[in-house]
Motif scaffolding. Sequence first.
Motif, PDB file in Angstrom:
ATOM      1  N   MET A 144       0.815  -1.178   0.000  1.00 23.07           N
ATOM      2  CA  MET A 144       0.000   0.000   0.000  1.00 23.07           C
ATOM      3  C   MET A 144       0.873   1.261   0.000  1.00 23.07           C
ATOM      4  O   MET A 144       0.582   2.201  -0.731  1.00 23.07           O
ATOM      5  N   ILE A 145       1.906   1.287   0.792  1.00 27.21           N
ATOM      6  CA  ILE A 145       2.790   2.450   0.855  1.00 27.21           C
ATOM      7  C   ILE A 145       3.478   2.668  -0.486  1.00 27.21           C
ATOM      8  O   ILE A 145       3.591   3.807  -0.963  1.00 27.21           O
ATOM      9  N   LYS A 146       3.911   1.601  -1.100  1.00 22.50           N
ATOM     10  CA  LYS A 146       4.580   1.696  -2.406  1.00 22.50           C
ATOM     11  C   LYS A 146       3.643   2.327  -3.450  1.00 22.50           C
ATOM     12  O   LYS A 146       4.047   3.202  -4.219  1.00 22.50           O
ATOM     13  N   VAL A 147       2.386   1.910  -3.471  1.00 23.69           N
ATOM     14  CA  VAL A 147       1.404   2.452  -4.425  1.00 23.69           C
ATOM     15  C   VAL A 147       1.113   3.913  -4.097  1.00 23.69           C
ATOM     16  O   VAL A 147       1.023   4.750  -5.002  1.00 23.69           O
ATOM     17  N   ALA A 148       0.991   4.247  -2.829  1.00 24.33           N
ATOM     18  CA  ALA A 148       0.736   5.637  -2.435  1.00 24.33           C
ATOM     19  C   ALA A 148       1.860   6.553  -2.902  1.00 24.33           C
ATOM     20  O   ALA A 148       1.618   7.645  -3.431  1.00 24.33           O
ATOM     21  N   LYS A 149       3.091   6.118  -2.743  1.00 26.25           N
ATOM     22  CA  LYS A 149       4.237   6.922  -3.187  1.00 26.25           C
ATOM     23  C   LYS A 149       4.286   7.014  -4.710  1.00 26.25           C
ATOM     24  O   LYS A 149       4.527   8.085  -5.268  1.00 26.25           O
ATOM     25  N   ALA A 150       4.054   5.903  -5.388  1.00 25.01           N
ATOM     26  CA  ALA A 150       4.098   5.895  -6.859  1.00 25.01           C
ATOM     27  C   ALA A 150       2.995   6.781  -7.430  1.00 25.01           C
ATOM     28  O   ALA A 150       3.225   7.537  -8.394  1.00 25.01           O
ATOM     29  N   PHE A 151       1.795   6.694  -6.871  1.00 22.69           N
ATOM     30  CA  PHE A 151       0.699   7.540  -7.324  1.00 22.69           C
ATOM     31  C   PHE A 151       1.055   9.011  -7.131  1.00 22.69           C
ATOM     32  O   PHE A 151       0.853   9.833  -8.034  1.00 22.69           O
ATOM     33  N   THR A 152       1.588   9.358  -5.987  1.00 25.77           N
ATOM     34  CA  THR A 152       1.945  10.754  -5.698  1.00 25.77           C
ATOM     35  C   THR A 152       2.962  11.268  -6.695  1.00 25.77           C
ATOM     36  O   THR A 152       2.813  12.374  -7.239  1.00 25.77           O
ATOM     37  N   ARG A 153       4.006  10.496  -6.959  1.00 23.73           N
ATOM     38  CA  ARG A 153       5.007  10.925  -7.949  1.00 23.73           C
ATOM     39  C   ARG A 153       4.362  11.158  -9.305  1.00 23.73           C
ATOM     40  O   ARG A 153       4.602  12.169  -9.965  1.00 23.73           O
ATOM     41  N   ALA A 154       3.523  10.226  -9.741  1.00 24.44           N
ATOM     42  CA  ALA A 154       2.889  10.335 -11.062  1.00 24.44           C
ATOM     43  C   ALA A 154       1.907  11.501 -11.117  1.00 24.44           C
ATOM     44  O   ALA A 154       1.862  12.237 -12.113  1.00 24.44           O
ATOM     45  N   TYR A 155       1.134  11.692 -10.076  1.00 24.87           N
ATOM     46  CA  TYR A 155       0.085  12.710 -10.044  1.00 24.87           C
ATOM     47  C   TYR A 155       0.656  14.127  -9.944  1.00 24.87           C
ATOM     48  O   TYR A 155       0.101  15.063 -10.505  1.00 24.87           O
ATOM     49  N   VAL A 156       1.763  14.292  -9.277  1.00 22.70           N
ATOM     50  CA  VAL A 156       2.331  15.621  -9.054  1.00 22.70           C
ATOM     51  C   VAL A 156       3.320  16.020 -10.144  1.00 22.70           C
ATOM     52  O   VAL A 156       3.435  17.195 -10.485  1.00 22.70           O
ATOM     53  N   THR A 157       4.022  15.073 -10.719  1.00 22.96           N
ATOM     54  CA  THR A 157       5.073  15.379 -11.690  1.00 22.96           C
ATOM     55  C   THR A 157       4.502  15.956 -12.982  1.00 22.96           C
ATOM     56  O   THR A 157       3.581  15.390 -13.561  1.00 22.96           O
ATOM     57  N   VAL A 158       5.070  17.089 -13.399  1.00 28.23           N
ATOM     58  CA  VAL A 158       4.625  17.798 -14.602  1.00 28.23           C
ATOM     59  C   VAL A 158       5.854  18.214 -15.400  1.00 28.23           C
ATOM     60  O   VAL A 158       6.848  18.646 -14.826  1.00 28.23           O
ATOM     61  N   ASP A 159       5.761  18.104 -16.715  1.00 30.57           N
ATOM     62  CA  ASP A 159       6.821  18.619 -17.590  1.00 30.57           C
ATOM     63  C   ASP A 159       6.157  19.451 -18.680  1.00 30.57           C
ATOM     64  O   ASP A 159       5.628  18.915 -19.655  1.00 30.57           O
ATOM     65  N   ALA A 160       6.159  20.764 -18.496  1.00 33.98           N
ATOM     66  CA  ALA A 160       5.461  21.673 -19.409  1.00 33.98           C
ATOM     67  C   ALA A 160       6.358  22.206 -20.525  1.00 33.98           C
ATOM     68  O   ALA A 160       5.996  23.165 -21.204  1.00 33.98           O
ATOM     69  N   ARG A 161       7.495  21.574 -20.747  1.00 36.43           N
ATOM     70  CA  ARG A 161       8.366  21.998 -21.848  1.00 36.43           C
ATOM     71  C   ARG A 161       7.794  21.513 -23.176  1.00 36.43           C
ATOM     72  O   ARG A 161       6.970  20.594 -23.216  1.00 36.43           O
ATOM     73  N   ASP A 162       8.236  22.141 -24.259  1.00 36.62           N
ATOM     74  CA  ASP A 162       7.781  21.746 -25.594  1.00 36.62           C
ATOM     75  C   ASP A 162       8.015  20.257 -25.823  1.00 36.62           C
ATOM     76  O   ASP A 162       9.076  19.732 -25.507  1.00 36.62           O
ATOM     77  N   GLY A 163       6.995  19.604 -26.371  1.00 40.49           N
ATOM     78  CA  GLY A 163       7.098  18.192 -26.713  1.00 40.49           C
ATOM     79  C   GLY A 163       6.917  17.250 -25.539  1.00 40.49           C
ATOM     80  O   GLY A 163       7.069  16.041 -25.693  1.00 40.49           O
ATOM     81  N   ARG A 164       6.601  17.767 -24.379  1.00 40.27           N
ATOM     82  CA  ARG A 164       6.419  16.917 -23.194  1.00 40.27           C
ATOM     83  C   ARG A 164       4.925  16.864 -22.865  1.00 40.27           C
ATOM     84  O   ARG A 164       4.122  16.681 -23.756  1.00 40.27           O
ATOM     85  N   ASP A 165       4.541  17.068 -21.631  1.00 44.33           N
ATOM     86  CA  ASP A 165       3.122  17.020 -21.268  1.00 44.33           C
ATOM     87  C   ASP A 165       2.357  18.111 -22.009  1.00 44.33           C
ATOM     88  O   ASP A 165       2.833  19.239 -22.134  1.00 44.33           O
ATOM     89  N   SER A 166       1.159  17.771 -22.469  1.00 42.12           N
ATOM     90  CA  SER A 166       0.340  18.747 -23.200  1.00 42.12           C
ATOM     91  C   SER A 166      -0.713  19.404 -22.316  1.00 42.12           C
ATOM     92  O   SER A 166      -1.316  20.394 -22.714  1.00 42.12           O
ATOM     93  N   SER A 167      -0.948  18.847 -21.120  1.00 41.68           N
ATOM     94  CA  SER A 167      -1.919  19.413 -20.183  1.00 41.68           C
ATOM     95  C   SER A 167      -1.777  18.668 -18.855  1.00 41.68           C
ATOM     96  O   SER A 167      -1.030  17.695 -18.752  1.00 41.68           O
ATOM     97  N   TYR A 168      -2.546  19.123 -17.868  1.00 39.98           N
ATOM     98  CA  TYR A 168      -2.551  18.429 -16.586  1.00 39.98           C
ATOM     99  C   TYR A 168      -3.040  16.994 -16.714  1.00 39.98           C
ATOM    100  O   TYR A 168      -2.700  16.147 -15.882  1.00 39.98           O
ATOM    101  N   SER A 169      -3.824  16.701 -17.728  1.00 38.37           N
ATOM    102  CA  SER A 169      -4.340  15.335 -17.865  1.00 38.37           C
ATOM    103  C   SER A 169      -3.219  14.320 -18.073  1.00 38.37           C
ATOM    104  O   SER A 169      -3.399  13.136 -17.799  1.00 38.37           O
ATOM    105  N   ALA A 170      -2.049  14.759 -18.517  1.00 39.61           N
ATOM    106  CA  ALA A 170      -0.915  13.849 -18.668  1.00 39.61           C
ATOM    107  C   ALA A 170      -0.537  13.230 -17.324  1.00 39.61           C
ATOM    108  O   ALA A 170      -0.174  12.057 -17.256  1.00 39.61           O
ATOM    109  N   THR A 171      -0.650  14.017 -16.250  1.00 34.20           N
ATOM    110  CA  THR A 171      -0.356  13.467 -14.932  1.00 34.20           C
ATOM    111  C   THR A 171      -1.366  12.384 -14.584  1.00 34.20           C
ATOM    112  O   THR A 171      -1.011  11.370 -14.000  1.00 34.20           O
TER     113      THR A 171
END
Length: 130
Positions: A1-28
Amino acid sequence: MIKVAKAFTRAYVTVDARDGRDSSYSATGHRAKRHSTEPLTSALTEERPGQRKSWAALRVREAVISAVPTRVCVPDGAPEPSDDTALVRVFYHRTEKGKGHPTRRTEEQLTLALTRTTRDAWRVHDLPWA
């Protein structure tokens, strides 16, 4: 459970708004969906018009946001995890770097409600207080 909580947090919070990377918050949300259940997955991956302005600001700064979970605990007053459900708070270091902007580091937290979907698989099913 702890492993999933940490993995979800990393995925949900991490954003890359540079060109060619994430296109919106929905990428998270798309990254976090492997750690979540429906209907949360649909909500996380949905494009929301109300997010366009803040996303545009990230794009201008070419922001890259990362999260490093530091601690997972049961929130004060919440019940202890059972065999099938858990409510946890994930503390993490959030770092935002942007073109022409100083790096900003903060300590943040996210509360997650998890459920066991199979004997060994936990998934996030809600973001209480988000």
